[in-house]
Design a protein around this motif. Structure first.
Motif, PDB file in Angstrom:
ATOM      1  N   GLU A   1      12.359  -1.672  -1.966  1.00 15.78           N
ATOM      2  CA  GLU A   1      11.515  -0.852  -2.820  1.00 15.78           C
ATOM      3  C   GLU A   1      12.300  -0.451  -4.073  1.00 15.78           C
ATOM      4  OE1 GLU A   1       9.175   3.436  -2.560  1.00 15.78           O
ATOM      5  OE2 GLU A   1      10.573   2.821  -0.989  1.00 15.78           O
ATOM      6  N   THR A   2      11.694  -0.620  -5.224  1.00 13.54           N
ATOM      7  CA  THR A   2      12.354  -0.226  -6.467  1.00 13.54           C
ATOM      8  C   THR A   2      11.957   1.204  -6.823  1.00 13.54           C
ATOM      9  OG1 THR A   2      10.591  -1.372  -7.689  1.00 13.54           O
ATOM     10  CG2 THR A   2      12.633  -2.577  -7.313  1.00 13.54           C
ATOM     11  N   ILE A   3      10.821   1.406  -7.471  1.00 16.65           N
ATOM     12  CA  ILE A   3      10.352   2.758  -7.758  1.00 16.65           C
ATOM     13  C   ILE A   3       8.854   2.831  -7.545  1.00 16.65           C
ATOM     14  CG2 ILE A   3      12.192   3.370  -9.376  1.00 16.65           C
ATOM     15  CD1 ILE A   3      10.283   2.642 -11.661  1.00 16.65           C
TER      16      ILE A   3
ATOM     17  N   ASP B   1       0.823  -1.197   0.000  1.00 21.23           N
ATOM     18  CA  ASP B   1       0.000   0.000   0.000  1.00 21.23           C
ATOM     19  C   ASP B   1       0.863   1.255   0.000  1.00 21.23           C
ATOM     20  OD1 ASP B   1      -2.216  -1.549   0.063  1.00 21.23           O
ATOM     21  OD2 ASP B   1      -2.732  -1.171   2.152  1.00 21.23           O
ATOM     22  N   GLY B   2       0.604   2.155  -0.960  1.00 17.64           N
ATOM     23  CA  GLY B   2       1.266   3.443  -0.986  1.00 17.64           C
ATOM     24  C   GLY B   2       2.684   3.423  -1.502  1.00 17.64           C
ATOM     25  N   PHE B   3       3.270   2.263  -1.673  1.00 12.33           N
ATOM     26  CA  PHE B   3       4.618   2.142  -2.209  1.00 12.33           C
ATOM     27  C   PHE B   3       4.546   1.810  -3.693  1.00 12.33           C
ATOM     28  CE2 PHE B   3       5.826   1.303   2.260  1.00 12.33           C
ATOM     29  CZ  PHE B   3       6.965   2.073   2.361  1.00 12.33           C
ATOM     30  N   GLY B   4       5.686   1.911  -4.354  1.00 10.40           N
ATOM     31  CA  GLY B   4       5.812   1.348  -5.679  1.00 10.40           C
ATOM     32  C   GLY B   4       6.095  -0.136  -5.549  1.00 10.40           C
TER      33      GLY B   4
ATOM     34  N   PRO C   1      17.080   9.684  -3.883  1.00  7.49           N
ATOM     35  CA  PRO C   1      15.843   9.300  -3.188  1.00  7.49           C
ATOM     36  C   PRO C   1      16.105   8.276  -2.089  1.00  7.49           C
ATOM     37  CG  PRO C   1      15.566   9.234  -5.576  1.00  7.49           C
ATOM     38  CD  PRO C   1      17.025   9.385  -5.321  1.00  7.49           C
ATOM     39  N   VAL C   2      15.109   8.123  -1.235  1.00  2.00           N
ATOM     40  CA  VAL C   2      15.161   7.176  -0.121  1.00  2.00           C
ATOM     41  C   VAL C   2      14.193   6.039  -0.413  1.00  2.00           C
ATOM     42  CG1 VAL C   2      14.685   6.864   2.347  1.00  2.00           C
ATOM     43  CG2 VAL C   2      15.814   8.957   1.538  1.00  2.00           C
ATOM     44  N   TYR C   3      14.615   4.820  -0.141  1.00  2.00           N
ATOM     45  CA  TYR C   3      13.738   3.671  -0.353  1.00  2.00           C
ATOM     46  C   TYR C   3      13.722   2.798   0.901  1.00  2.00           C
ATOM     47  CZ  TYR C   3      18.029   0.989  -1.343  1.00  2.00           C
ATOM     48  OH  TYR C   3      19.268   0.395  -1.249  1.00  2.00           O
ATOM     49  N   PHE C   4      12.688   1.966   1.016  1.00  2.00           N
ATOM     50  CA  PHE C   4      12.468   1.148   2.201  1.00  2.00           C
ATOM     51  C   PHE C   4      12.841  -0.303   1.917  1.00  2.00           C
ATOM     52  CE2 PHE C   4       9.332  -1.207   4.994  1.00  2.00           C
ATOM     53  CZ  PHE C   4      10.017  -0.955   6.180  1.00  2.00           C
TER      54      PHE C   4
END
Length: 259
Positions: free
Chosen positions: A88-90, A34-37, A218-221
């Motif tokens: 997380e990718t994009i 949810d809400g992520f790419g 950018p920051v990713y999870f």
């Protein structure tokens, strides 16, 4: 580009250094949370990841890490590191924009004491080489929030730089056999406008202001199980963790919840 679909190729210039480090890893694209790419799975064995019920019956994502789970192409095996994680990718979180995040993690009652072996259960990273700005990790019996030093870039992964801050969130024993809910509110920035707040099971534990990233990417999870810098004879016990409620949004109401 590491098996990514053609519609992703326009991002190549922006995140080239990020994908170089993952191009030789056995990854599989996984459905977006949810809400992520989209997310991709970084693992080495068939048992590493499943969608299965947690011990309390909650349907969740199950990660299992065993000794030696370090894909040779990543260099982890030569750096005392083991992992099974989704990253997380994009799209990734842009700097100087406010975001809310949530994840819940469940560790079993027989989760072993790890002492000084560092086990990460949730990370925020940046594209490009360097240390992640924020890590959630079990260390010496505590689940710890760690903020990297945004004034210094990581040079060698085998010589980790001291963090800017470490804040205890809860004990590992308190996490066993139950869900631990993490809510994060952040403005990733290299300026004084940056901030990060963290709630654990609804109680605020972290409130920091100021720069919190060390480069303009950018920051990713990432989430799963990552065990690093194992001491001789330690860290050989299999680790299992379940996750649910992986969310990102523009307000707390869009993401918050115990699961």
């Amino acid at each position: 580009m590491c098996g990514l679909r053609s519609r992703h190729t326009t991002l190549a210039t922006l995140v080239g250094s990020f994908f170089v480090s993952f191009c030789f890893v056995n990854v599989a694209t996984v459905a977006a949370a949810d809400g992520f790419g989209s997310f991709s799975l970084q693992s080495s064995k068939s048992y590493s990841y499943q969608r299965a019920s947690a011990p309390d019956g909650t349907r969740a994502e199950r990660f299992e890490l065993r000794s030696g789970d370090c894909p040779a192409s990543t260099g982890d095996c030569h750096r005392q590191r083991e992992r099974v994680e989704k990253f997380e990718t994009i799209p990734a979180s842009r700097q100087d924009h406010e975001y809310w995040y949530h994840f819940s993690v469940f560790i079993p009652t027989d989760w072993p004491a790890s002492g000084s072996v560092n086990t990460k259960l949730g990370q925020f990273h940046q594209f490009g080489n360097g240390k992640g700005p924020v890590l959630f990790q079990i260390l010496d019996g505590r689940y710890i929030f760690e903020l990297g030093n945004p004034a210094v870039r990581q040079a060698s992964p085998m010589r980790p730089l001291p963090p800017l801050r470490q804040i205890g969130l809860t004990s590992a024993n308190a996490m066993k056999g139950r869900w631990t809910s993490i809510t994060v509110n952040a403005n990733w920035s290299r300026t004084p406008a940056g901030f990060i707040n963290v709630w654990v099971n609804g109680a605020k534990k972290v409130g920091l202001k100021g720069p919190n990233v060390d480069r303009d990417s950018p920051v990713y999870f990432k989430y799963g199980v990552y065990r690093s810098l194992k001491a001789a004879g330690k860290g050989n016990t299999p680790l299992v963790a379940w996750y649910t409620g992986i969310r990102r949004g523009s307000t707390r109401g869009l993401v918050d919840g115990t699961q």
